[in-house]
Enzyme design. Sequence first.
Site, short mmCIF file in Angstrom:
data_model
loop_
_atom_site.label_atom_id
_atom_site.label_comp_id
_atom_site.label_asym_id
_atom_site.label_seq_id
_atom_site.Cartn_x
_atom_site.Cartn_y
_atom_site.Cartn_z
N GLY A 171 3.63 -14.37 4.26
CA GLY A 171 4.54 -14.40 3.12
C GLY A 171 4.65 -15.80 2.54
O GLY A 171 5.72 -16.24 2.12
N GLY A 223 6.11 -16.57 -1.29
CA GLY A 223 7.48 -16.30 -1.69
C GLY A 223 8.27 -17.58 -1.94
O GLY A 223 7.76 -18.69 -1.82
N GLN A 224 9.56 -17.41 -2.26
CA GLN A 224 10.42 -18.54 -2.61
C GLN A 224 10.49 -19.56 -1.47
O GLN A 224 10.33 -20.76 -1.68
CB GLN A 224 11.82 -18.05 -2.96
CG GLN A 224 12.75 -19.17 -3.44
CD GLN A 224 14.21 -18.74 -3.52
OE1 GLN A 224 14.59 -17.74 -2.92
NE2 GLN A 224 15.01 -19.50 -4.24
N ASP A 259 -0.68 -14.19 2.31
CA ASP A 259 0.22 -13.29 1.60
C ASP A 259 -0.60 -12.10 1.12
O ASP A 259 -1.83 -12.13 1.15
CB ASP A 259 0.89 -13.99 0.41
CG ASP A 259 2.28 -13.42 0.11
OD1 ASP A 259 2.38 -12.18 -0.05
OD2 ASP A 259 3.25 -14.19 0.03
N ILE A 260 0.10 -11.07 0.65
CA ILE A 260 -0.58 -9.88 0.14
C ILE A 260 -1.13 -10.13 -1.26
O ILE A 260 -1.91 -9.35 -1.79
CB ILE A 260 0.38 -8.66 0.17
CG1 ILE A 260 -0.43 -7.36 0.15
CG2 ILE A 260 1.41 -8.76 -0.95
CD1 ILE A 260 0.38 -6.14 0.52
N ARG A 261 -0.70 -11.24 -1.87
CA ARG A 261 -1.19 -11.64 -3.20
C ARG A 261 -1.49 -13.13 -3.18
O ARG A 261 -1.04 -13.86 -2.29
CB ARG A 261 -0.13 -11.35 -4.27
CG ARG A 261 1.19 -12.06 -4.00
CD ARG A 261 2.28 -11.70 -4.99
NE ARG A 261 3.58 -12.23 -4.60
CZ ARG A 261 4.01 -13.45 -4.84
NH1 ARG A 261 3.24 -14.31 -5.50
NH2 ARG A 261 5.22 -13.85 -4.45
N ASP A 288 -1.97 -8.42 4.65
CA ASP A 288 -0.84 -7.49 4.63
C ASP A 288 -0.08 -7.64 5.95
O ASP A 288 -0.60 -7.34 7.02
CB ASP A 288 -1.36 -6.06 4.46
CG ASP A 288 -0.25 -5.02 4.43
OD1 ASP A 288 0.93 -5.38 4.63
OD2 ASP A 288 -0.56 -3.83 4.21
N TYR A 347 18.82 -4.21 3.24
CA TYR A 347 18.33 -5.51 3.70
C TYR A 347 19.10 -5.98 4.93
O TYR A 347 18.52 -6.40 5.94
CB TYR A 347 18.47 -6.53 2.57
CG TYR A 347 17.97 -7.91 2.87
CD1 TYR A 347 16.65 -8.15 3.19
CD2 TYR A 347 18.84 -9.01 2.81
CE1 TYR A 347 16.19 -9.44 3.44
CE2 TYR A 347 18.38 -10.30 3.05
CZ TYR A 347 17.07 -10.51 3.37
OH TYR A 347 16.61 -11.78 3.62
N LYS A 406 17.80 -6.65 8.77
CA LYS A 406 17.92 -7.97 9.40
C LYS A 406 18.72 -7.91 10.70
O LYS A 406 18.38 -8.57 11.68
CB LYS A 406 18.55 -8.96 8.42
CG LYS A 406 17.62 -9.40 7.31
CD LYS A 406 16.38 -10.10 7.84
CE LYS A 406 15.45 -10.61 6.76
NZ LYS A 406 14.23 -11.24 7.29
#
Length: 315
Positions: A9, A12-13, A35-37, A53, A143, A147
Amino acid sequence: MQKPILILGACGQIGTELTLELRSKYGADSVVASDIREGSESLMAQGPFELLDATSYEAIEDVIMHYEIEEVYLMAAMLSATAEKFPMRAWNLNMNSLFNVLNLAKEDKIEKIFWPSSIAVFGPNTPKKNTPQSTIMEPSTVYGISKLSGERWCEYYHQKFGVDVRSLRYPGLISWKTMPGGGTTDYAVEIYHQAIASGTYQCFLTKETQLPMMYMEDAIKATISVMESDPKSLTVRSSYNLGSMSFTPSEIADSIRKYIPGFEIDYLSDFRQQIADSWPSSIDDQAARKDWGWHPSFDLEATTKTMLKNLKAKV
């Protein structure tokens, strides 16, 4: 020499800034981003990158074996506001990715894991002010449920199998470098962008909604600090409370007006208001301060000054 690190990941941010900081600290070749992208140009060009993934055990295992990875930072997740729209997709991503890395550690294929939790683990019945490390936890969001479940599994794998997993309950995070990814605290990033772009902002929370927040530089510092700590000093293997500052939309607007006097804000709350109302207004993080020396560097005034300065330069 730093043992090889894998970031799941990484686009991400949090993942973007964490990857860049770890590469700066340990060397670009020691940190594999995934990441997946695909990510930003700087992230892709600076060091090794893998399209991956996080819900695929075999894909993660292949990358770990290829690079001889020993530490994994699992930053892939679907955040609070987006997860309410796609509950099963959120559950599958947030939980399956965690089980993958926990099981790889259980099988001695990696040595250490960082997994982020969130203030979303708390719920409407949790004490809102100075929320304790151990308290009532009855999350009312997809979410938050994922968590809290993840926290219990982290502690279970540590106690039963000796897995070295470390975690922080992030508050809302503020950064000028990357846009937020679908969380309830996103307003605290959007407001700075809109202050510069148009001088106005429509907030999706009420003016007096107080939430715990943190400048991204502090969050990255805390993440690396807990991972570098002596495992014997860590008394919490579910997830540490992590505090910095708490403020309302009206307070952040006032801080912006010190630099942009004509800034205007209005309020039109949406479904995210109910999520925010279930979360704490401030955090007691004494366990983190005692166990591994946590202390934040940014308050609201320092955050506003830094955000506006960097966003103006970026524009």
